[in-house]
Design a protein around this motif. Sequence first.
Motif, PDB file in Angstrom:
ATOM      1  N   GLU A 168       0.852  -1.186   0.000  1.00 11.93           N
ATOM      2  CA  GLU A 168       0.000   0.000   0.000  1.00 11.93           C
ATOM      3  C   GLU A 168       0.888   1.236   0.000  1.00 11.93           C
ATOM      4  OE1 GLU A 168      -3.086   0.317  -0.399  1.00 11.93           O
ATOM      5  OE2 GLU A 168      -4.198  -1.384   0.402  1.00 11.93           O
ATOM      6  N   ALA A 169       0.879   1.959  -1.111  1.00 11.64           N
ATOM      7  CA  ALA A 169       1.661   3.189  -1.193  1.00 11.64           C
ATOM      8  C   ALA A 169       1.104   4.229  -0.224  1.00 11.64           C
ATOM      9  CB  ALA A 169       1.635   3.734  -2.620  1.00 11.64           C
ATOM     10  N   ALA A 170       2.007   5.001   0.349  1.00  9.47           N
ATOM     11  CA  ALA A 170       1.595   6.040   1.308  1.00  9.47           C
ATOM     12  C   ALA A 170       1.063   7.243   0.535  1.00  9.47           C
ATOM     13  CB  ALA A 170       2.770   6.430   2.197  1.00  9.47           C
ATOM     14  N   ILE A 171      -0.238   7.300   0.362  1.00 10.82           N
ATOM     15  CA  ILE A 171      -0.878   8.392  -0.376  1.00 10.82           C
ATOM     16  C   ILE A 171      -1.714   9.202   0.606  1.00 10.82           C
ATOM     17  CG2 ILE A 171      -2.398   9.014  -2.284  1.00 10.82           C
ATOM     18  CD1 ILE A 171      -1.777   6.273  -3.513  1.00 10.82           C
ATOM     19  N   PRO A 172      -1.412  10.456   0.788  1.00  7.96           N
ATOM     20  CA  PRO A 172      -2.173  11.270   1.741  1.00  7.96           C
ATOM     21  C   PRO A 172      -3.635  11.424   1.331  1.00  7.96           C
ATOM     22  CG  PRO A 172      -0.153  12.401   1.042  1.00  7.96           C
ATOM     23  CD  PRO A 172      -0.332  11.230   0.143  1.00  7.96           C
ATOM     24  N   GLY A 173      -4.502  11.426   2.326  1.00  9.90           N
ATOM     25  CA  GLY A 173      -5.902  11.743   2.094  1.00  9.90           C
ATOM     26  C   GLY A 173      -6.803  10.578   1.769  1.00  9.90           C
ATOM     27  N   LYS A 174      -6.317   9.347   1.833  1.00 10.16           N
ATOM     28  CA  LYS A 174      -7.168   8.201   1.523  1.00 10.16           C
ATOM     29  C   LYS A 174      -8.450   8.210   2.345  1.00 10.16           C
ATOM     30  CE  LYS A 174      -3.645   4.808   0.116  1.00 10.16           C
ATOM     31  NZ  LYS A 174      -3.045   3.503   0.471  1.00 10.16           N
ATOM     32  N   GLU A 175      -8.312   8.590   3.616  1.00 13.45           N
ATOM     33  CA  GLU A 175      -9.451   8.568   4.522  1.00 13.45           C
ATOM     34  C   GLU A 175     -10.494   9.634   4.172  1.00 13.45           C
ATOM     35  OE1 GLU A 175      -6.355  11.363   5.997  1.00 13.45           O
ATOM     36  OE2 GLU A 175      -6.338   9.292   5.251  1.00 13.45           O
ATOM     37  N   ILE A 338      -5.288  12.672  -2.035  1.00 11.75           N
ATOM     38  CA  ILE A 338      -6.653  12.275  -2.365  1.00 11.75           C
ATOM     39  C   ILE A 338      -7.599  13.156  -1.551  1.00 11.75           C
ATOM     40  CG2 ILE A 338      -8.347  10.404  -2.174  1.00 11.75           C
ATOM     41  CD1 ILE A 338      -6.061   8.428  -2.632  1.00 11.75           C
ATOM     42  N   ASP A 339      -8.679  13.592  -2.185  1.00 10.37           N
ATOM     43  CA  ASP A 339      -9.674  14.349  -1.435  1.00 10.37           C
ATOM     44  C   ASP A 339     -11.030  13.657  -1.575  1.00 10.37           C
ATOM     45  OD1 ASP A 339     -10.698  15.099  -3.929  1.00 10.37           O
ATOM     46  OD2 ASP A 339      -9.635  17.019  -3.934  1.00 10.37           O
ATOM     47  N   ALA A 340     -12.087  14.297  -1.181  1.00  6.64           N
ATOM     48  CA  ALA A 340     -13.399  13.659  -1.149  1.00  6.64           C
ATOM     49  C   ALA A 340     -13.887  13.254  -2.530  1.00  6.64           C
ATOM     50  CB  ALA A 340     -14.415  14.593  -0.490  1.00  6.64           C
ATOM     51  N   THR A 341     -13.506  13.993  -3.553  1.00  8.65           N
ATOM     52  CA  THR A 341     -14.073  13.757  -4.892  1.00  8.65           C
ATOM     53  C   THR A 341     -13.079  13.222  -5.920  1.00  8.65           C
ATOM     54  OG1 THR A 341     -13.646  16.065  -5.532  1.00  8.65           O
ATOM     55  CG2 THR A 341     -15.800  15.561  -4.528  1.00  8.65           C
ATOM     56  N   GLY A 342     -11.863  12.979  -5.512  1.00  6.22           N
ATOM     57  CA  GLY A 342     -10.897  12.452  -6.468  1.00  6.22           C
ATOM     58  C   GLY A 342      -9.465  12.659  -6.028  1.00  6.22           C
TER      59      GLY A 342
END
Length: 515
Positions: A168-175, A338-342
């Motif tokens: 799992e790549a560390a991508i900010p904002g998944k949550e 990543i944000d709520a819409t994409g």
Amino acid sequence: MGYESPVAGNGAASSPGSPAVAEVDVAIIGAGISGIGMAAHMQMRCPDRSYAVLERRPRIGGTWDLFRYPGVRSDSDMHTLGFVFEPWKHEKSIADGPSILDYLNRIADERGIRRHIRFGRKVLTADWDSATARWTLVSETDDGARDVLVARFLYLGSGYYDYDQPYEAAIPGKEDFAGKLVHPQFWPADLDYAGKNVVVIGSGATAITVVPAMAREAAHVTMLQRTPTWCGIRPAKDGIANFLRRILPERTAYAITRWKNVRVQNIVFKRAREKPEQVKAFLTDKIKAALGDKFDAKAFTPPYDPWDQRLCLVPDGDLFDAIRAGKASVVTDHIDRIDATGIRLQSGEHIAADVIVTATGLKMNMAGNITVRVDGAEVDWSQHYYYKGCMFSNVPNLAAVFGYLNASWTLRADIDSEYVCKLLDTMKRRGADVATPVLAADHGMTDDNVYDFSSGYIQRARHLLPKSATDMRWRLNQDYVRDRAWMASDPIEDGVLHLTKATAQAAPALLEAAE
């Protein structure tokens, strides 16, 4: 081996007053390609030896049963991914996952292998006792119950992927994402993406497979890549193979096609290493022809040479068809978050998404995450050398399959199975119980990096993997054509492999290991 098995099949060996413990000549871990292949070779070449296959899943297939994402298929032709002993009979050479599962299940049923498989057994530990020359394997079922199996030889056909944890790549904002976020390794059976915008993060074989498959139903699929991957276009059907099947017996046609495909792959790989610019130009010209005015050099020109990472296969150019049709696109950029819409990119662009697929890679392990101990000492694989591509320095009666990085997995699985069967016969003939590739601490060999692929999954696992040397006996060589000839001609008793007898009478399993 040195003595006849006290039981047949899945029988039990015990001493007075002790609980019965199952004992076999060979314990095979995994009922995927490697495990089924070894079981078939056992029945063909060592029919007098007993074996059991321990499989943690409820079904045959291994990787091909685990992965259920759209379009899952082979990334090499089935005339080389298929077994040397069992022709591939389908018209398509680049096969989908269900067809591969059908192939494996048919082999298991027609050859009577299924009755030797113990499903739902996750092997936790494997302990070798030198005195009795036995492996004691402790496995666990889904309900937490423990089983013990004793074996004279251990064959690890568990592959090199971690079934429990993908990378799992560390991508900010998944949550923060309001849509559905999925990893291909754990694909939800009920995922509905019809008419939705999908972003697939990644550019490897999984992403290149998923994008055109999802594009058939999705509104649009964006393949978001940090770095492009070299792609090769190839027909899903092998015209020569299908022609030969019409005019020749099935096995003859299969053998010729297999030989052809092995040779072609070998030539392409070596040409990529010797003349990378020539191969780059060839691959690029094919992609330009497939994409026409949709060709984007940034999206399809990697910063490395072909085969520095595994070349990705695009059967019938399906990915490029989806791009030309406007159903898919490729974006080359870095993710900000990543944000709520994409997904917001570092360039400032925002890609809207209802579904995000993180095809960011797999996690490797050794020995299927089984704790392996020799006389109580845990084996650190990184401190051992490969021996003939399947055994390990100073580890007795154990072999494992690690497929080719530049060719089909099964090519290695076949020659490993053949070698182990020859070894078992030699041990029986010599009255030996133990086979150990012996390597002195001051061996003086020169190490050689056979993992010289820049692929992320290889580089992340380098610290876990066994060593290789320049000496052919002590390496995981990456040339099937050479390996097959050498493994067939090099003697089992080569002065390195020590064949010895057990020092004590065989005893029941160490039952306390199961407590």
